[in-house]
Each structure stands twice: as C-alpha cells, then as structure tokens.
Design a protein around this motif. Structure first.
Motif: not given
Length: 123
Positions: A83-111
């Motif tokens: 997320m590069t701008s807006g309210k969620l700026k800085g949040m990273k998500l891992h695309r597991i499949s089409s329509g399914f995402l997991r947030r990525v923590d500071a260490a780069g792992r799925d949380d």
C-alpha cells in the motif's frame, strides 16, 4: 553500406518486439476489483474469525483502493502488495491466491491477518 541498413533495421525490430526486462520483485499486476474483508483467526472456544474492519478495503480500479472514505494506491509486484498511499500506506500483503491475501510482518513473514475478496458465496 546498403546491406548494413536492412540488417540494422531487422535487429531493431527484434529488440522492439522482445518483452521488457523483469521488474525487481516480479511482474507488475493489479488485484481483482471488489471489497476485501480482513479478519484474524478465532479459536476453538469462540468465534471462527474476528473481523479486523480497520483493514478492510475496496479495489476500485487499476491500482487504486478505497477505505474509510479515503482513496489510496498500491503496487503489486510478483505476489507482494504494498500500500503506497492512503490510510493503509506501508502495509504489505502476500498474495496467496486470487482474492486471498495475508499481511506481511516486519520480518517479511506472513502473519495472522488475512484479507479475502468478497464473493456472492461469502458476502
């Protein structure tokens, strides 16, 4: 000299037809349009899931999203959404499949936070 020009023109044509070099992180893409509902897992003694509505967002077109009345943008390279701008700026998500995402923590792992594209079956 006349033979060199056709050869040079042919070489330029081949170069122009070649795919662009890869982007660091993978190919640039966009998420499917629609509302992504985010949640945390529940437990055996309580609800199956715990809504995390503060992370819900709707992809409105291209690489733009909306949440809480604010617009933002994201960048999807390979399977990493940033997320590069807006309210969620800085949040990273891992695309597991089409329509399914997991947030990525500071260490780069799925949380535990997961975001799922709403469909007629789950909305």
């Amino acid at each position: 000299m006349r033979r060199v020009l056709p050869a040079a023109a042919a070489a330029l044509t081949l170069i122009a037809a070649a795919p662009p070099p890869p982007v660091p992180g993978g190919l640039i893409d966009t998420l499917p349009l629609g509302k992504y509902t985010c949640e945390l897992p529940g437990d055996a003694g309580g609800p199956v899931r715990v809504p995390a509505e503060e992370f819900d967002f709707t992809v409105i077109h291209g690489s733009s999203y909306r949440t809480a009345g604010m617009r933002g943008s994201y960048l999807l390279t390979g399977d990493l959404v940033t997320m590069t701008s807006g309210k969620l700026k800085g949040m990273k998500l891992h695309r597991i499949s089409s329509g399914f995402l997991r947030r990525v923590d500071a260490a780069g792992r799925d949380d535990e936070l997961r975001c799922v594209l709403a469909t007629p079956a789950n909305s």
